[in-house]
Write an enzyme that holds these catalytic residues in place. Structure first.
Site, short mmCIF file in Angstrom:
data_model
loop_
_atom_site.label_atom_id
_atom_site.label_comp_id
_atom_site.label_asym_id
_atom_site.label_seq_id
_atom_site.Cartn_x
_atom_site.Cartn_y
_atom_site.Cartn_z
CG HIS A 217 -5.19 7.49 4.45
ND1 HIS A 217 -4.52 8.19 3.48
CD2 HIS A 217 -5.24 6.41 3.87
CE1 HIS A 217 -4.55 7.45 2.11
NE2 HIS A 217 -4.97 6.48 2.74
N GLY B 60 -11.06 3.84 4.38
CA GLY B 60 -12.36 3.43 4.94
C GLY B 60 -12.84 3.34 6.32
CD GLU C 46 -4.22 8.79 -3.63
OE1 GLU C 46 -3.65 7.64 -2.74
OE2 GLU C 46 -3.95 9.61 -2.95
CG ASP D 197 0.51 7.86 -2.71
OD1 ASP D 197 0.19 8.68 -3.75
OD2 ASP D 197 0.24 8.04 -1.53
CG ASP E 3 -1.86 1.03 1.40
OD1 ASP E 3 -2.61 1.51 0.17
OD2 ASP E 3 -2.30 1.39 2.33
P1 13P Z 1 -7.85 4.26 7.09
O1 13P Z 1 -6.86 4.12 8.06
O2 13P Z 1 -8.92 5.30 7.29
O3 13P Z 1 -8.96 3.13 7.37
O4 13P Z 1 -7.50 4.12 5.88
C1 13P Z 1 -6.76 3.25 5.19
C2 13P Z 1 -6.27 3.34 3.96
O5 13P Z 1 -6.77 3.71 2.93
C3 13P Z 1 -4.86 2.66 3.59
O6 13P Z 1 -4.29 2.95 2.41
#
Ligand code: 13P
Length: 278
Positions: free
Chosen positions: A178, A208, A134, A104, A82
């Protein structure tokens, strides 16, 4: 069930009009909890970790554990980097067997984001791995001290970006951020809808944690096929440790460890149910 490509999962999500959950992990308990939830729900899952989180969970330790957990799971599991920020980290993740990587380049100028994404796509194709990019800026931060200001994805630019890079999936910025939202976000579903109408590439929703079930369902109906959850799992684990240590006189790791895994399991399971429309 083998370690699988993220692309196969995104196609499955498209066919089933649902989204695959991408759950961030930072240690063994989080991996155990996430896999247990996916197995119980009999659904594919993505295990992911961001480059910046490797300060706490070094790549040479966490990567083999994630890949091994995927290989031994009873459901399809993709292992994803990620928020890859450097080409070196992306290359190393691919060498460890990650089946998917994110570049990213959202803070780069548009053309530079395109060029770097193309370079990552070329490298990932040598491993048969999936690439996420992104466009626009998701708010908050991912293991950083800087809090990024949201810039919504421009639907026209999204089309040009996907055509020029050939990327497998695109993270969009529609008012999401985030971390824990200070107030419920107002997601720009109008922006998401225009992106979905223009772009056939599967779309990804970051940030999320704290988004309501209804908002998730609406986002899925408008082409979101991968949803990232990080903070909610990290918070669940930390809270379970706090709760346990505050209730016993002599804390015991062998009780705490399954407690932490269970807290992550509950959070992951709750989100999987929503993402599958169950
Ligand atoms: P959150 O930490 O808000 O759940 O976001 C997760 C995310 O998008 C990781 O890239």
């Amino acid at each position: 069930m083998p370690l699988v490509k993220m692309n196969d999962m995104l196609r499955w999500a498209e066919d089933n009009n649902c989204a695959v959950g991408a759950f961030s992990v930072g240690n063994m308990e989080m991996i155990i909890g996430a896999i247990k939830a996916a197995e119980e729900m009999n659904t594919p899952i993505i295990l992911q970790i961001a480059e910046k989180r490797m300060k706490q969970s070094p790549m040479h330790l966490i990567a083999p554990m994630m890949v091994s957990a995927a290989k031994n799971a009873k459901v399809p599991v993709a292992v994803h980097l990620d928020h890859g920020l450097t080409f070196e980290c992306i290359k190393t993740a691919l060498e460890y067997g990650f089946t998917s990587v994110m570049l990213d380049g959202s803070l780069l100028p548009f053309e530079e984001n395109i060029e770097l994404t193309k370079k990552v796509c070329a490298e990932a194709s040598r491993y048969g791995a999936t690439v996420e990019a992104e466009l626009g800026v998701v708010g908050g931060n991912e293991g950083d001290t800087a809090v990024h200001k949201i810039t919504c994805t421009d639907p026209e630019k999204a089309l040009e970006f996907c055509e020029k890079t050939g990327v497998d999936c695109l993270a969009v910025a529609i008012g999401n951020a985030h971390g824990n939202y200070p107030v419920l976000p107002e997601l720009r579903f109008d922006v998401l809808e225009s992106i979905y109408k223009k772009v056939s590439t599967p779309l990804v929703l970051h940030g999320g944690t704290g988004i309501t079930d209804e908002m998730f369902r609406k986002a899925i109906s408008l082409g979101i096929r991968k949803i990232n959850i990080a903070t909610a799992s990290f918070d669940a684990l930390a809270m379970s440790a706090k709760k346990y240590t505050s209730t016993v006189e002599k804390p015991d790791y062998f009780t705490l460890s399954p407690d932490m895994a269970d807290a992550v399991y509950e959070n992951v399971k709750k989100h999987i149910k929503i993402f599958l429309n169950k």
